[in-house]
Scaffold this active site. Structure first.
Site, short mmCIF file in Angstrom:
data_model
loop_
_atom_site.label_atom_id
_atom_site.label_comp_id
_atom_site.label_asym_id
_atom_site.label_seq_id
_atom_site.Cartn_x
_atom_site.Cartn_y
_atom_site.Cartn_z
N LYS A 260 -17.19 -16.13 -25.21
CA LYS A 260 -17.88 -17.34 -24.75
C LYS A 260 -17.77 -18.44 -25.82
O LYS A 260 -17.71 -18.13 -27.01
CB LYS A 260 -19.37 -17.03 -24.53
CG LYS A 260 -19.69 -16.18 -23.33
CD LYS A 260 -21.19 -15.98 -23.19
CE LYS A 260 -21.54 -15.00 -22.08
NZ LYS A 260 -21.21 -15.50 -20.73
N ARG A 335 -21.83 -6.21 -14.22
CA ARG A 335 -21.54 -5.37 -13.05
C ARG A 335 -20.97 -4.01 -13.48
O ARG A 335 -21.11 -3.02 -12.77
CB ARG A 335 -20.58 -6.11 -12.11
CG ARG A 335 -19.24 -6.44 -12.72
CD ARG A 335 -18.52 -7.57 -11.99
NE ARG A 335 -19.13 -8.88 -12.25
CZ ARG A 335 -18.75 -10.01 -11.68
NH1 ARG A 335 -17.75 -10.01 -10.81
NH2 ARG A 335 -19.34 -11.14 -11.98
N1 BES Z 1 -24.58 -12.84 -18.74
C1 BES Z 1 -23.63 -13.65 -18.07
C2 BES Z 1 -24.25 -14.53 -16.97
C3 BES Z 1 -25.21 -15.59 -17.40
C4 BES Z 1 -24.82 -16.91 -17.46
C5 BES Z 1 -26.54 -15.30 -17.63
C6 BES Z 1 -25.71 -17.90 -17.80
C7 BES Z 1 -27.43 -16.28 -17.97
C8 BES Z 1 -27.02 -17.59 -18.05
C9 BES Z 1 -22.59 -12.77 -17.40
O1 BES Z 1 -22.29 -11.60 -18.05
C10 BES Z 1 -21.32 -13.56 -17.37
O2 BES Z 1 -20.81 -13.86 -18.40
N2 BES Z 1 -20.86 -13.87 -16.16
C11 BES Z 1 -19.65 -14.59 -15.99
C12 BES Z 1 -18.87 -13.92 -14.89
C13 BES Z 1 -17.50 -14.48 -14.70
C14 BES Z 1 -16.64 -14.13 -15.91
C15 BES Z 1 -16.92 -13.89 -13.45
C16 BES Z 1 -20.00 -16.03 -15.60
O3 BES Z 1 -20.93 -16.21 -14.84
O4 BES Z 1 -19.36 -16.92 -16.11
MN MN Z 2 -20.81 -11.85 -19.54
#
Ligand code: BES
Ligand code: MN
Ligand code: ZN
Length: 482
Positions: A260, A335
């Site tokens: 990230k 997931r």
């Molecule tokens: N933990 C994150 C989701 C998240 C985003 C939680 C903002 C709280 C605030 C999750 O693991 C994630 O990174 N999801 C990705 C999925 C994508 C790579 C398909 C996302 O939402 O960008």
């Molecule tokens: Mn994630």
């Protein structure tokens, strides 16, 4: 800081402040010493949640607190009123109020909501402040009439059990990642299980290998911290049903190899275990609330970090139920840990299951920061959970689990990919999870948008919200087989 709640028949002499409920219509209580016209001049119209501090030459400070009109008087407005009152009285250490004994609301439900409002609005996370704020509201007296006292006492007790559990979940989510690893989380679960009559099993890395939990292990691969899968069971005598709760416990989500960016959102990823915290907090209340339903909770705990040993794009993971997924983005890790947790939960043959997870940024785009997403394979069950959410004022909005989108997860080398396309991310994430729930009625709560609040707002305090905890408690304590 804990807030003590007492019930009394009259306002004690030595309180710092007295909260006087004022409706938006009808007479103004004489104890306030102000007329309706005067209140209107001062800009106070009795709207639910409005407050007006009335300084007194001697004796306690009077605080008028709006409770709206009779027809809008319900637990939600009273919880908001109590939260506003707690904030208005924050300079005082003690407060008395008749807020639990107003017309138009059941005393029991009112007392519960009010105690929740007081405790949740007073919440602050100060563990890592060297200059701890002193004072603050520490004692609330609910003034009750002879006929309402018993109901107010019962409601207040339920409210404090629930709000204290929310406090536990908020503390967990606010804790910096170095202070709350998967091992720490399992230790907290051990303590909570011991004091709240829960059975507990904690599975480490070797056990997870033997159990075939390739999702949790894959996500954990890049970390020097081992994973933990925690199973908690609340077993009442003659249970009226069995619900399984599965929480995403990503202790810190860096994204892994799909790293990230270092923005504000990344800083919040210490809260990526909010689902597991909500499940643990829920479990902690069941004995005290004399829940009639058997509840099994799974906390799927690991961090998600990049390193030479991290799982990679193109890797294929095999989950507990034997299915496989090709990794296209290591940041879609929630997931993967839930896949193992849900597979295990299904093996216990519960009547229904819920998973709760900070799963997608997409749900935040779709529903913002005050409404969580819900999807599921059984409409009655989904509706039961939405109703509980309404009941406790945690808003849920259903999104479609549209089967046609399943093809977005198709992989040429494994049973599925771990991400769909660029659109419909909440739905493709839920479709992924559906591969692990068999035929059990199941609902998925995506709390990514609601896990954090940027500001103090009624009973939400800045930081982790513990969203979903009160909904889960309501669901399992009022459970009827879907
Ligand atoms: N933990 C994150 C989701 C998240 C985003 C939680 C903002 C709280 C605030 C999750 O693991 C994630 O990174 N999801 C990705 C999925 C994508 C790579 C398909 C996302 O939402 O960008
Ligand atoms: Mn994630
Ligand atoms: Zn995550």
């Amino acid at each position: 800081m804990t807030l003590t709640i007492d019930i009394a028949r009259s306002v004690p002499r030595d309180v710092g402040a007295v909260g006087i409920p004022v409706a938006s219509e009808g007479p103004v209580p004489r104890s306030l010493g102000l007329s309706r016209a005067r209140l209107t001049d001062l800009g106070f119209d009795g709207r639910a949640g409005q407050t007006l501090v009335v300084p007194a030459a001697t004796g306690p400070t009077l605080i008028a607190v709006g409770i709206g009109s009779r027809k809008e008087r319900n637990p939600r407005t009273l919880r908001n009123a109590a939260a506003a009152l707690a904030r208005a009285a924050a300079k005082h250490t003690s407060l008395a109020t008749t807020l639990a004994d107003v017309e138009g609301a059941s005393n029991r439900a009112a007392a519960q909501a009010i105690v929740e409002g007081f405790i949740l609005a007073s919440y602050r996370f100060t563990n890592h402040k060297s200059d701890k704020p002193k004072g603050g509201l520490s004692h609330v007296v609910l003034v009750a009439g002879a006929s309402s006292e018993a109901a107010i006492t019962a409601g207040a007790r339920r409210g404090s059990v629930i709000a204290e559990a929310v406090t536990v979940a908020r503390d967990l989510a606010n804790t910096p990642p170095a202070y709350l690893t998967a091992r720490h989380m399992a230790e907290r679960a051990e303590e909570i299980a011991a004091t709240n009559g829960l059975e507990i099993e904690v599975f480490g890395k070797e056990e997870l290998e033997r159990m075939g939990c390739g999702g949790i292990l894959g996500v954990n691969q890049g970390s020097v911290e081992p994973p933990r899968l925690v199973k908690l069971v609340y077993r009442p005598s003659n249970p009226s049903g069995h619900v399984a709760l599965v929480g995403k416990g990503v202790m810190y989500d860096s994204g892994g190899i799909s790293l990230k960016p270092s923005d504000g959102m990344h800083v919040m990823m210490k809260m990526d275990m909010s689902g597991a915290a909500a499940v643990l907090a829920t479990m902690s209340t069941l004995k005290a609330l004399r829940c009639k339903t058997q509840v099994t909770g799974y906390l799927c705990c690991t961090d998600n970090l990049p390193s030479g040993s991290a799982f990679k794009l193109g890797d294929v993971l095999t989950f507990r139920n034997g299915k496989t997924a090709e990794i296209h983005n290591t940041d879609a890790e929630g997931r993967l840990v839930l896949a193992d947790g849900l597979s295990l939960a299904v093996e216990d043959k519960p009547d229904a299951m819920i998973d709760i997870a900070t799963l997608t940024g997409a749900v935040m785009s779709a529903l913002g920061t005050r409404i969580a997403g819900i999807l599921g394979n059984d409409q009655k069950w989904v509706q039961q959970i939405i109703n509980s959410g309404d009941h406790v004022d945690e808003l849920l909005w259903q999104l479609p689990l549209h089967r046609d989108y399943r093809r977005l997860l198709d992989s040429s080398v494994a049973d599925m990919k771990n991400v769909g396309g660029p659109y419909g991310g909440v739905i493709t994430a839920a479709l992924f999870l559906q591969e692990f729930v068999g035929k059990v009625p199941w609902a998925h709560l995506d709390i990514a948008g609601t896990m954090n609040s940027d500001s103090d707002d009624v009973w939400l305090s800045r930081g982790a919200t513990a969203f979903g905890t009160r909904t889960l408690i309501d669901v399992v304590t009022s459970f009827a087989r879907p």
